[in-house]
Motif scaffolding. Structure first.
Motif, PDB file in Angstrom:
ATOM      1  N   GLY A   1      53.865  10.361  49.900  1.00 54.24           N
ATOM      2  CA  GLY A   1      54.505  11.655  50.073  1.00 54.24           C
ATOM      3  C   GLY A   1      53.625  12.847  49.764  1.00 54.24           C
ATOM      4  O   GLY A   1      54.087  13.989  49.784  1.00 54.24           O
ATOM      5  N   LYS A   2      52.351  12.604  49.491  1.00 48.74           N
ATOM      6  CA  LYS A   2      51.427  13.681  49.146  1.00 48.74           C
ATOM      7  C   LYS A   2      50.578  14.086  50.358  1.00 48.74           C
ATOM      8  O   LYS A   2      50.552  13.413  51.383  1.00 48.74           O
ATOM      9  CB  LYS A   2      50.511  13.247  48.001  1.00 48.74           C
ATOM     10  CG  LYS A   2      51.244  12.830  46.736  1.00 48.74           C
ATOM     11  CD  LYS A   2      51.973  14.009  46.098  1.00 48.74           C
ATOM     12  CE  LYS A   2      52.628  13.599  44.785  1.00 48.74           C
ATOM     13  NZ  LYS A   2      53.320  14.732  44.129  1.00 48.74           N
ATOM     14  N   ALA A   3      49.844  15.188  50.202  1.00 47.48           N
ATOM     15  CA  ALA A   3      48.929  15.652  51.247  1.00 47.48           C
ATOM     16  C   ALA A   3      47.549  15.054  50.993  1.00 47.48           C
ATOM     17  O   ALA A   3      47.039  15.117  49.868  1.00 47.48           O
ATOM     18  CB  ALA A   3      48.849  17.163  51.259  1.00 47.48           C
ATOM     19  N   VAL A   4      46.965  14.469  52.026  1.00 49.64           N
ATOM     20  CA  VAL A   4      45.673  13.798  51.901  1.00 49.64           C
ATOM     21  C   VAL A   4      44.702  14.353  52.939  1.00 49.64           C
ATOM     22  O   VAL A   4      45.025  14.418  54.130  1.00 49.64           O
ATOM     23  CB  VAL A   4      45.807  12.271  52.091  1.00 49.64           C
ATOM     24  CG1 VAL A   4      44.458  11.592  51.885  1.00 49.64           C
ATOM     25  CG2 VAL A   4      46.839  11.702  51.134  1.00 49.64           C
ATOM     26  N   CYS A   5      43.514  14.757  52.495  1.00 45.67           N
ATOM     27  CA  CYS A   5      42.488  15.286  53.396  1.00 45.67           C
ATOM     28  C   CYS A   5      41.523  14.176  53.818  1.00 45.67           C
ATOM     29  O   CYS A   5      41.176  13.307  53.004  1.00 45.67           O
ATOM     30  CB  CYS A   5      41.686  16.384  52.717  1.00 45.67           C
ATOM     31  SG  CYS A   5      42.614  17.904  52.428  1.00 45.67           S
TER      32      CYS A   5
ATOM     33  N   ASP B   1      54.549   7.995  53.939  1.00 43.88           N
ATOM     34  CA  ASP B   1      55.021   9.394  53.896  1.00 43.88           C
ATOM     35  C   ASP B   1      53.939  10.412  53.542  1.00 43.88           C
ATOM     36  O   ASP B   1      54.256  11.573  53.217  1.00 43.88           O
ATOM     37  CB  ASP B   1      56.189   9.532  52.904  1.00 43.88           C
ATOM     38  CG  ASP B   1      57.363   8.637  53.253  1.00 43.88           C
ATOM     39  OD1 ASP B   1      57.678   8.527  54.449  1.00 43.88           O
ATOM     40  OD2 ASP B   1      57.943   8.042  52.326  1.00 43.88           O
ATOM     41  N   ALA B   2      52.681  10.001  53.579  1.00 39.58           N
ATOM     42  CA  ALA B   2      51.611  10.957  53.275  1.00 39.58           C
ATOM     43  C   ALA B   2      51.442  11.944  54.433  1.00 39.58           C
ATOM     44  O   ALA B   2      51.629  11.582  55.600  1.00 39.58           O
ATOM     45  CB  ALA B   2      50.296  10.228  53.020  1.00 39.58           C
ATOM     46  N   ARG B   3      51.088  13.166  54.100  1.00 40.78           N
ATOM     47  CA  ARG B   3      50.783  14.169  55.125  1.00 40.78           C
ATOM     48  C   ARG B   3      49.260  14.237  55.239  1.00 40.78           C
ATOM     49  O   ARG B   3      48.585  14.717  54.336  1.00 40.78           O
ATOM     50  CB  ARG B   3      51.360  15.539  54.748  1.00 40.78           C
ATOM     51  CG  ARG B   3      51.047  16.639  55.766  1.00 40.78           C
ATOM     52  CD  ARG B   3      51.828  17.903  55.448  1.00 40.78           C
ATOM     53  NE  ARG B   3      51.458  18.476  54.158  1.00 40.78           N
ATOM     54  CZ  ARG B   3      50.439  19.316  53.976  1.00 40.78           C
ATOM     55  NH1 ARG B   3      49.674  19.668  55.009  1.00 40.78           N
ATOM     56  NH2 ARG B   3      50.174  19.788  52.780  1.00 40.78           N
ATOM     57  N   VAL B   4      48.747  13.746  56.347  1.00 40.29           N
ATOM     58  CA  VAL B   4      47.299  13.647  56.527  1.00 40.29           C
ATOM     59  C   VAL B   4      46.782  14.923  57.189  1.00 40.29           C
ATOM     60  O   VAL B   4      47.233  15.308  58.264  1.00 40.29           O
ATOM     61  CB  VAL B   4      46.915  12.418  57.378  1.00 40.29           C
ATOM     62  CG1 VAL B   4      45.397  12.301  57.472  1.00 40.29           C
ATOM     63  CG2 VAL B   4      47.515  11.148  56.772  1.00 40.29           C
ATOM     64  N   VAL B   5      45.834  15.571  56.515  1.00 38.78           N
ATOM     65  CA  VAL B   5      45.219  16.802  57.027  1.00 38.78           C
ATOM     66  C   VAL B   5      43.772  16.461  57.366  1.00 38.78           C
ATOM     67  O   VAL B   5      43.003  16.060  56.484  1.00 38.78           O
ATOM     68  CB  VAL B   5      45.264  17.932  55.973  1.00 38.78           C
ATOM     69  CG1 VAL B   5      44.772  19.237  56.589  1.00 38.78           C
ATOM     70  CG2 VAL B   5      46.659  18.085  55.395  1.00 38.78           C
ATOM     71  N   THR B   6      43.386  16.596  58.634  1.00 41.00           N
ATOM     72  CA  THR B   6      42.042  16.195  59.047  1.00 41.00           C
ATOM     73  C   THR B   6      41.150  17.392  59.346  1.00 41.00           C
ATOM     74  O   THR B   6      41.613  18.445  59.771  1.00 41.00           O
ATOM     75  CB  THR B   6      42.098  15.277  60.284  1.00 41.00           C
ATOM     76  OG1 THR B   6      42.804  15.926  61.337  1.00 41.00           O
ATOM     77  CG2 THR B   6      42.773  13.953  59.947  1.00 41.00           C
TER      78      THR B   6
ATOM     79  N   ASP C   1      46.201  16.883  47.912  1.00 39.55           N
ATOM     80  CA  ASP C   1      46.188  16.289  46.580  1.00 39.55           C
ATOM     81  C   ASP C   1      44.997  15.371  46.353  1.00 39.55           C
ATOM     82  O   ASP C   1      44.630  15.094  45.209  1.00 39.55           O
ATOM     83  CB  ASP C   1      47.488  15.507  46.359  1.00 39.55           C
ATOM     84  CG  ASP C   1      48.706  16.426  46.432  1.00 39.55           C
ATOM     85  OD1 ASP C   1      48.924  17.184  45.477  1.00 39.55           O
ATOM     86  OD2 ASP C   1      49.415  16.387  47.455  1.00 39.55           O
ATOM     87  N   ALA C   2      44.403  14.897  47.433  1.00 40.23           N
ATOM     88  CA  ALA C   2      43.233  14.014  47.344  1.00 40.23           C
ATOM     89  C   ALA C   2      42.565  13.964  48.703  1.00 40.23           C
ATOM     90  O   ALA C   2      43.152  14.346  49.720  1.00 40.23           O
ATOM     91  CB  ALA C   2      43.649  12.607  46.906  1.00 40.23           C
ATOM     92  N   SER C   3      41.331  13.515  48.719  1.00 37.58           N
ATOM     93  CA  SER C   3      40.652  13.255  49.991  1.00 37.58           C
ATOM     94  C   SER C   3      40.160  11.816  49.970  1.00 37.58           C
ATOM     95  O   SER C   3      39.976  11.216  48.894  1.00 37.58           O
ATOM     96  CB  SER C   3      39.486  14.219  50.213  1.00 37.58           C
ATOM     97  OG  SER C   3      38.474  13.998  49.248  1.00 37.58           O
TER      98      SER C   3
END
Length: 246
Positions: free
Chosen positions: A132-136, A152-157, A174-176
């Motif tokens: 459920g967190k945002a991941v780069c 449920d992670a939100r993947v930001v590329t 929140d992490a990469s």
């Protein structure tokens, strides 16, 4: 008759020269993935383990290597369209990619792990802690694949991992996730104090390979032959120690 002999002699010389001349191979890479490939700030040249390795293979196999920088997500499409001849860019060998391109034998085993903000140390120890967190991650990378598998992670590329690290510092995620050696090298080379990587989170250890067009089996054979020679001569080990200090 003398003119004919002269023309034949020139043709023969030309044939001998082309037979001995090195073939020029255009090799694509995304030059922001230290220590595999990155731009040296002092010389403005692309350097790194991958670059040294492919140049050493070229020397063994009489190939003139021309490095072509490009975005990571453009590497395989460029190879498939024959715009370039090969790709070396910390490229993980996966089943999906093997459907598109032909890989050399593996030349490095890399796992994927987390980079987090120092203030979150102990909070994220494993990939599933990021539910459920945002991941780069870098677009099209193995790290992005791992991130996509987190529930449920939100993947930001991003086009580059440097951009992903910057977004992490800005608290845009929140992490990469990227390769362990890339995380380690980034921290050492930049002296970064706000971020830390989490070795215990490492997953998905796989071989990296050099990719060529599926039709170009001859080039794949040359690359594999060059790799074999470099290992036998100890050159591979020298390059490994140079860039990974191990």
């Amino acid at each position: 008759m003398k003119l004919l002999k002269h023309i034949m002699a020139l043709a023969l010389c030309s044939y001998v020269y082309s037979a001995n001349a090195a073939d020029t191979i255009i090799v694509g890479t995304e030059p922001t993935f230290a220590p595999f490939g990155f731009i040296d700030s002092k010389t403005n040249e692309i350097v790194g383990f991958d670059i040294d390795l492919i140049n050493a293979i070229g020397k063994e196999e009489n190939l003139n290597i021309k490095i072509e920088p490009m975005p990571f997500d453009g590497l395989i499409p460029s190879l498939m369209s024959s715009s370039i001849d090969a790709v070396i860019s910390g490229l993980t060998i996966t089943e999906e990619r093997q459907k598109q391109v032909l890989f050399s034998e593996g030349y490095y085993v890399a796992a994927q792990d987390l980079m987090i903000r120092k203030e979150d140390l102990g909070k994220y120890k494993a990939m599933n802690d990021l539910k459920g967190k945002a991941v780069c991650a870098q677009i099209g990378s193995a790290g992005a694949d791992v991130a996509a598998g987190i529930p449920d992670a939100r993947v930001v590329t991003f086009n580059t991992m440097v951009e992903a690290f910057m977004e992490l510092k800005r608290k845009g995620c929140d992490a990469s996730i990227t390769g362990t050696p890339a995380n380690q090298y980034y921290l050492i080379s930049t002296g970064e104090k706000e971020l830390v990587h989490v070795p215990e989170s490492a997953v998905n250890a796989k071989q990296l390979g050099i990719a060529v067009n599926k039709k170009n089996t001859a080039l794949a054979d040359k690359i594999n032959d060059g790799l074999k020679k470099l290992r036998e001569k100890g050159v591979y080990d020298e390059l490994y120690r140079k860039w990974f200090n191990q």
